[in-house]
Write a protein that holds these residues in place. Structure first.
Motif, short mmCIF file in Angstrom:
data_model
loop_
_atom_site.label_atom_id
_atom_site.label_comp_id
_atom_site.label_asym_id
_atom_site.label_seq_id
_atom_site.Cartn_x
_atom_site.Cartn_y
_atom_site.Cartn_z
N PRO A 113 -1.22 -19.64 -7.86
CA PRO A 113 -2.35 -20.55 -8.11
C PRO A 113 -3.66 -19.76 -8.05
O PRO A 113 -3.80 -18.76 -7.35
N GLN A 114 -4.67 -20.23 -8.79
CA GLN A 114 -5.94 -19.52 -8.91
C GLN A 114 -6.76 -19.57 -7.62
O GLN A 114 -7.56 -18.68 -7.37
N ASP A 115 -6.57 -20.58 -6.78
CA ASP A 115 -7.39 -20.68 -5.59
C ASP A 115 -6.94 -19.73 -4.48
O ASP A 115 -7.69 -19.44 -3.56
N GLN A 116 -5.72 -19.18 -4.52
CA GLN A 116 -5.25 -18.25 -3.51
C GLN A 116 -5.49 -16.81 -3.99
O GLN A 116 -5.35 -16.52 -5.18
N PRO A 117 -5.85 -15.88 -3.10
CA PRO A 117 -6.04 -14.50 -3.53
C PRO A 117 -4.70 -13.87 -3.93
O PRO A 117 -3.65 -14.19 -3.38
N ALA A 118 -4.76 -12.99 -4.87
CA ALA A 118 -3.54 -12.30 -5.33
C ALA A 118 -3.07 -11.34 -4.25
O ALA A 118 -3.85 -10.78 -3.49
N THR A 119 -1.79 -11.13 -4.18
CA THR A 119 -1.24 -10.22 -3.18
C THR A 119 -1.61 -8.79 -3.59
O THR A 119 -1.68 -8.46 -4.78
N PRO A 120 -1.90 -7.92 -2.62
CA PRO A 120 -2.26 -6.54 -2.98
C PRO A 120 -1.07 -5.84 -3.63
O PRO A 120 0.08 -6.07 -3.28
N GLU A 121 -1.37 -4.98 -4.58
CA GLU A 121 -0.30 -4.25 -5.27
C GLU A 121 0.27 -3.17 -4.36
O GLU A 121 -0.44 -2.58 -3.56
N THR A 122 1.54 -2.94 -4.50
CA THR A 122 2.18 -1.89 -3.70
C THR A 122 1.83 -0.54 -4.31
O THR A 122 1.67 -0.42 -5.53
N PRO A 123 1.70 0.49 -3.51
CA PRO A 123 1.36 1.81 -4.07
C PRO A 123 2.52 2.31 -4.94
O PRO A 123 3.67 1.95 -4.73
N PRO A 124 2.22 3.15 -5.91
CA PRO A 124 3.30 3.66 -6.77
C PRO A 124 4.26 4.55 -5.97
O PRO A 124 3.90 5.12 -4.95
N TYR A 125 5.46 4.65 -6.47
CA TYR A 125 6.50 5.45 -5.80
C TYR A 125 6.12 6.92 -5.88
O TYR A 125 5.94 7.47 -6.97
N PRO A 126 6.00 7.62 -4.74
CA PRO A 126 5.56 9.02 -4.79
C PRO A 126 6.67 9.98 -5.21
O PRO A 126 6.41 11.13 -5.47
N GLY A 127 7.89 9.53 -5.28
CA GLY A 127 8.99 10.40 -5.67
C GLY A 127 9.76 10.88 -4.45
O GLY A 127 9.40 10.62 -3.31
N PRO A 128 10.85 11.60 -4.66
CA PRO A 128 11.65 12.07 -3.54
C PRO A 128 10.94 13.18 -2.79
O PRO A 128 10.06 13.85 -3.34
N PRO A 129 11.30 13.39 -1.54
CA PRO A 129 10.66 14.48 -0.80
C PRO A 129 11.06 15.84 -1.36
O PRO A 129 12.12 16.00 -1.96
N ARG A 130 10.21 16.82 -1.15
CA ARG A 130 10.50 18.17 -1.64
C ARG A 130 11.60 18.80 -0.78
O ARG A 130 11.70 18.56 0.40
N THR A 131 12.39 19.63 -1.43
CA THR A 131 13.46 20.33 -0.71
C THR A 131 13.02 21.76 -0.39
O THR A 131 12.13 22.31 -1.04
N ASP A 132 13.67 22.33 0.59
CA ASP A 132 13.36 23.71 0.95
C ASP A 132 13.93 24.65 -0.12
O ASP A 132 15.01 24.39 -0.67
#
Length: 106
Positions: free
Chosen positions: A24-43
């Motif tokens: 509904p227009q009277d309620q604030p929109a939910t904040p967007e989730t941050p984009p997926y940063p990807g898998p962690p780096r490997t050694d």
């Protein structure tokens, strides 16, 4: 028979009407989730992780020579044996078919 009210269920909603897909227009929109940063780096792997390899393999050996006349003779005798076995099997099958058909006619 259907009445005109039965089809109202399947009609599109008005563009200004609230729908289930939009908040509904009277309620604030939910904040967007941050984009997926990807898998962690490997050694990185250890510098000498591969097994040792031989740089130059030995040269291939020479194959023995082939006697083409002997090969042709062996193929000819094998063909003769194959035709002989086929003729004997065909003769036996023909005799059996004749015996079975002869018994069926009597």
């Amino acid at each position: 028979m259907s009445s005109p009210d039965d089809d109202a269920y399947w009609q599109r909603p008005d563009p200004g009407a609230a729908s289930l897909g939009r908040p509904p227009q009277d309620q604030p929109a939910t904040p967007e989730t941050p984009p997926y940063p990807g898998p962690p780096r490997t050694d990185p792997p250890a510098p000498h992780w591969r097994p040792p390899t031989i740089a130059t393999p030995p040269p291939p050996r020479h194959m023995p020579g082939q006697d083409m006349n002997a090969i042709d003779e062996a193929e000819g005798s094998a063909r003769t044996v194959t035709y002989g076995v086929g003729l004997v099997a065909g003769a036996i099958a023909l005799i059996l078919i004749c015996l079975l058909c002869g018994r069926a006619l009597l």
